[in-house]
Design a protein around this motif. Structure first.
Motif: not given
Lengths: 123, 355
Positions: A102-103, B301-317
């Motif tokens: 979802v995220m 939650f920690i995993n989701q946080g890191d997952h979000l960080r990873q996705q952000t980096l990827k999409h910025m690139a």
């Protein structure tokens, strides 16, 4: 948010995963956005807040408050290939997945079009 | 004052070499290296009084009074000169030692600061071990690996920065960008393992410096913060890029809100499960089991946080050109270096000094 019971009295309970899965699919097709959740699960709370924050009105099935909840949980776990069974999100009757998917879909920009397509989001 | 006896030699005529040491100590106190005939005379008179200390009066010269006195004066002058010389020498050595010690101290202070950065990880681990009474090998491994990761990160960022100065082609630059991105992925992987060992350790940022901890969001940086930090360094951006980045930031913030609210719910639930009295809590046989189960979701939650960080980096690139992405990664890496440097400065501040 709309909370539904799974109307288990209409279907005779069966331990077959396939039957549970059928039920899941049936429930999922019932609304534009369907979330299978557990009322005490905080990750489920997070996913609910995500959709509400976007102005979406999801249909939520709290499996801990459902008599056939355990079977549905088992079926969902099977569907996801192990791991936590909740939260699981269906949009337009199609499986999106657990929180991860979802995220990823949200950040990737594919969630909003999906919601619009399913009629859960306007504008 | 020139005299034949300026050169002090262990001559038998004087026969005073040994006792002269005693004399020079005594002389030092009285004369402080300054010699005058008057003082020498006084010295002789005093010397006569302290016959017990003065053991060298066996010389036959004493039998010839006037010449003996002159000799004694000469001797005393020589002794004084020698005492002064020795005193100056000792002072020189002492000052040299002081200087060396000062340098050593400065060096040690520098090393200490550097070690403190590393040592904070160890201190964190020690505190952690002290609190829970058992060694978490998963955390110990993480700390060692994180220390290496930091070193590698500094190197990669410096390398990328240097390459940006050259007109390197996009394909090669892209490889370097990908290397840095996968290095971040490596960190998230490490954190996933560490979260399994002890989620609290990660979520309280024990492994980070104080200033970094100040910005902590679910055990790491806030993805929308990344965008804010990096955006000024990416100019010029096309309109499309700006729109895409703003959209990404908006989506990030929505996701962050959702996760933050999930964390809040976790706190509430945990608080309730701890304070709620005895039996009768729905499906759970004990509130403790309920509380523990909730604590386990912290890892999620920690995993989701890191997952979000990873996705952000990827999409910025994705949104940026290769060169822009490289600049962005350098800016982001340097941002954290500066936060860490600020932490060092903060720790090195002596108390009482104005900030």
């Amino acid at each position: 948010m709309q909370y539904h019971q799974s109307e288990s009295r209409m279907y005779y309970s069966s331990s077959s995963v396939a039957e549970s899965l059928e039920r899941v699919v049936r429930l999922a097709s019932g609304s534009a956005v369907v979330i299978f959740s557990v009322s005490t699960c905080c990750m489920c709370h997070a996913v609910k807040r995500l959709f509400c924050g976007m102005g979406v009105n999801p249909t939520v099935y709290e499996l801990d408050q459902d008599p056939s909840g355990q079977e549905i949980e088992r079926a969902l776990s099977h569907l996801l290939g192990g791991g936590s069974a909740v939260p699981v999100v269906f949009i337009g009757g199609k499986l999106v997945g657990a929180m991860d998917r979802v995220m990823a879909s949200h950040i990737g920009g594919t969630l909003v079009p999906l919601l619009k397509e399913a009629g859960a989001l306007w504008l | 004052m020139t005299s034949p006896t300026t050169q002090f030699a262990p001559s038998s005529r004087l026969g005073l070499y040994e006792p002269m040491h005693q004399m020079s100590m005594w002389e030092e106190d009285t004369f402080d290296g300054n010699i005058s005939p008057h003082a020498a005379a006084v010295c002789i008179i005093n010397d006569a009084d302290d016959k017990a200390d003065y053991t060298s009066d066996k010389s036959a010269e004493d039998s010839r009074p006037s010449r003996a006195i002159s000799d004694k004066i000469q001797r005393r002058l020589a002794q004084n000169r020698e005492a002064a010389r020795k005193s100056r020498q000792r002072k020189k050595v002492y000052v040299q030692q002081l200087e060396t010690s000062r340098l050593k101290l400065a060096q040690l202070e520098l090393e200490l600061e550097r070690a403190r950065q590393q040592g904070m990880l160890i201190a964190g681990a020690t505190a952690h071990m002290g609190l829970c009474g058992s060694v978490s090998s998963g955390i110990a491994i993480f700390e060692v690996e994180y220390s290496h990761w930091l070193d590698q990160q500094e190197r990669k960022i410096t390398e990328l920065k240097n390459v940006l100065q050259t007109p390197l082609g996009d394909p090669e630059l892209n490889v370097m960008v990908e290397t840095v991105l996968s290095h971040y992925c490596r960190l998230f992987h490490m954190k996933r393992d560490a979260a399994r060992a002890d989620a609290f350790y990660l979520v309280s940022g024990m492994w980070k410096t104080p200033v970094e901890r100040f910005f902590l969001w679910i055990g790491g940086f806030k993805p929308s913060e990344l965008i804010n930090v990096v955006m000024p360094q990416l100019q010029p951006l096309t309109e499309e890029q700006t729109a895409n980045i703003n959209n990404l930031k908006h989506l990030c913030m929505q996701a962050e809100d959702a996760l933050s609210q999930g964390m809040e719910k976790l706190q509430q639930t945990l608080a309730q499960s701890v304070t709620l009295p005895g039996p009768g809590i729905r499906n759970y046989c004990s509130p403790t089991a309920f509380a523990l189960e909730n604590l386990e979701s912290l890892e999620g939650f920690i995993n989701q946080g890191d997952h979000l960080r990873q996705q952000t980096l990827k999409h910025m690139a994705h949104i940026l050109t290769t060169r822009q992405a490289a600049n962005g990664l350098v800016a982001f890496g340097e941002y954290f270096q500066r936060l860490r440097a600020l932490s060092s400065l903060w720790s090195a501040r002596s108390p009482g000094e104005p900030a």
